[in-house]
Write an enzyme that holds these catalytic residues in place. Structure first.
Site, mmCIF file in Angstrom:
data_model
loop_
_atom_site.group_PDB
_atom_site.id
_atom_site.type_symbol
_atom_site.label_atom_id
_atom_site.label_comp_id
_atom_site.label_asym_id
_atom_site.label_seq_id
_atom_site.Cartn_x
_atom_site.Cartn_y
_atom_site.Cartn_z
ATOM 1 N N HIS A 170 0.810 -1.210 0.000
ATOM 2 C CA HIS A 170 0.000 0.000 0.000
ATOM 3 C C HIS A 170 0.853 1.274 0.000
ATOM 4 O O HIS A 170 0.320 2.371 -0.222
ATOM 5 C CB HIS A 170 -0.925 -0.005 1.227
ATOM 6 C CG HIS A 170 -2.169 0.799 1.030
ATOM 7 N ND1 HIS A 170 -2.479 1.447 -0.153
ATOM 8 C CD2 HIS A 170 -3.209 1.068 1.873
ATOM 9 C CE1 HIS A 170 -3.625 2.074 -0.037
ATOM 10 N NE2 HIS A 170 -4.103 1.869 1.191
ATOM 11 N N ASP A 226 -2.247 2.161 -4.599
ATOM 12 C CA ASP A 226 -3.479 2.596 -3.938
ATOM 13 C C ASP A 226 -4.579 1.571 -4.172
ATOM 14 O O ASP A 226 -4.496 0.715 -5.064
ATOM 15 C CB ASP A 226 -3.916 3.967 -4.465
ATOM 16 C CG ASP A 226 -2.918 5.060 -4.111
ATOM 17 O OD1 ASP A 226 -2.247 4.919 -3.061
ATOM 18 O OD2 ASP A 226 -2.797 6.027 -4.884
#
Length: 460
Positions: free
Chosen positions: A431, A435
């Site tokens: 992450h 995204d």
């Protein structure tokens, strides 16, 4: 003092006699001889004399005589045989790869006294990634093993001694050498007594350090709590240690996040069912479901290049190629062979490469180069019956796709509830780089292509 050359010549051949040296009554005359023979049998004898004659000063004068003789027959050459240890050859640990410096001697495939052929495996070395064979450099009989199972060995370490002739093997040579090694390694009683005399004085300080080692004893005693007859202790293999280290490093490094989706496998399974016989007849391999997911992953990675990238320090490395890693479970642990340049392969090429790499991984013959350099990994836990899981990223990659078992579930199609073969798919991603938007779009692309494989033909 001077040298004299004596010769005996005959019509057929001649032989050189021994050069004799004698003393003359005149000590002031010194003569040295040089003899040179070429391959045609011509010999030159050059005499260099330093003479001091009566009535002359002690000056040096050089006199040179050249004697030439021609040979009319063959020359008899005398040679002396010499002994060599060339009968014994050593089997050593081969080069294991640039990233591997050592390994563990797992097992011997042969025994002392067994006959081996050239390049025949005699032992196996376990490394952090693969299992490597130690082969015999020559055909012969194994005389003895130098290393032991469980030893840590490096490239070039001697493992076994092989006799090419097979003479003196096992029962004669090995015990005598072992006795000589043990006798040389064991000091004499007098030497031990001499070494023991200063011990009480020198080793008094280390005795104080023994209580410091006491905390390690409870850890060794802890396994005694359960019944001994119902447990067993087995050392971890180097491959298992490496897998554990890499998985923990992945968990500590990446910001792991997993997103899920489900795929209707009806059309892909129908495609395989309709063309499986023709596919095998033409290409020689079976048409599986993995090739469809690999093609779908290639298209999705090209559509979302961030998932094919990786963080390196403060930079992001975008890869303009797609190398798909396929996780394969073996008896010794998990290995991840790589399909190179998957973007340029068709279904047949992918199936052939998967079958070849899977066979090598199962047999333990896969090389390190075939397991490095992947940009994205696919793990198929469905072959073991897994319904849902969250896979862990394989460094230095940024995402991994998890496939699961196909289960017939009731789905709403065209307003009607019908049974459909459904599969859950999961994408675990870093992450920090990816995204949620890119991750969801990636899984949607996988879903669309698997549910409608004709999209691959139209590139949509």
């Amino acid at each position: 003092m001077f040298g004299v050359l004596r010769r005996k010549a005959s019509s057929g051949a001649y032989s050189a006699s021994v050069i004799a040296r004698s003393l003359r009554s005149t000590p002031s005359e010194i003569c040295a001889s040089e003899i040179a023979c070429n391959s045609r049998g011509m010999c030159h004898v050059r005499n260099f004399s330093h003479l001091t004659l009566p009535g002359q000063s002690r000056n040096s004068r050089l006199s040179r005589e050249v004697l030439t003789s021609f040979q009319s027959g063959p020359v008899q050459v005398w040679t002396r045989p010499f002994c060599s240890s060339g009968d014994l050859v050593d089997a050593v640990v081969p080069f294991m790869g640039e990233s591997i410096s050592d390994g563990t001697l797992a097992t011997f495939l042969k025994k002392p006294g067994d006959r081996v052929e050239i390049d025949e495996p005699i032992a196996q070395i376990e490394t952090d990634k693969v299992t490597i064979d130690v082969t015999s450099p020559e055909a012969g009989v194994i005389q003895k093993f130098v290393a032991k199972e469980g030893d840590t060995v490096e490239p070039g370490t001697k493992v076994a001694v092989i006799s090419k002739s097979g003479e003196g093997a096992v029962s004669h040579v090995a015990p005598s050498e072992e006795q000589s090694e043990t006798s040389s390694s064991q000091p004499s009683p007098l030497a031990e007594e001499k070494k023991e005399e200063p011990k009480p004085q020198v080793e008094k300080p280390p005795i104080v350090e023994r209580p410091k080692e006491a905390p390690s004893k409870p850890s060794a005693i802890e396994p005694i709590l359960p019944p001994k007859d119902r447990e067993r202790r087995v050392p971890m293999t180097r491959l298992r240690k490496r897998v554990a280290t890499r998985l923990k490093d992945s968990q500590n490094t990446f910001a792991l996040l997993t997103t899920f989706n489900e795929v209707d496998m009806t059309n892909l399974m129908k495609l395989r069912s309709d063309y499986k016989d023709a596919f095998v007849e033409k290409h020689g391999v079976k048409l599986g479901l993995m090739s469809g997911f690999v093609k779908a992953a290639v298209s999705a990675l090209q559509d979302q290049p961030t998932i094919n990238a990786v963080i390196d320090g403060d930079d992001i490395i975008y890869r303009d190629y797609v190398d798909i890693s396929i996780a394969v479970g073996t008896k010794k642990g998990l290995v991840v062979p790589v399909i190179r340049n998957a973007a340029g392969m068709n279904f047949a090429d992918i199936e052939k490469e998967i079958n070849s790499l899977a066979k090598k991984a199962t047999d333990g013959t896969i090389s390190i180069d075939e397991m490095t350099g992947g940009t994205f990994t696919i793990s198929n836990g469905g072959v073991y019956g897994s319904l849902l899981s969250t896979p862990i990223i394989n460094p230095p990659q940024s995402a991994i796709l998890g496939m699961h078992s196909i289960v017939s579930r009731p789905m709403v199609v065209g307003g009607n509830i019908v049974p459909r073969p459904m599969m859950y798919i999961a994408l675990t991603y870093d992450h920090r780089l990816i995204d949620g938007r890119e991750a969801v779009f990636f899984l949607r692309k996988i879903k669309d292509i698997v549910e409608d494989p004709l999209r691959l033909l139209l590139d949509i």
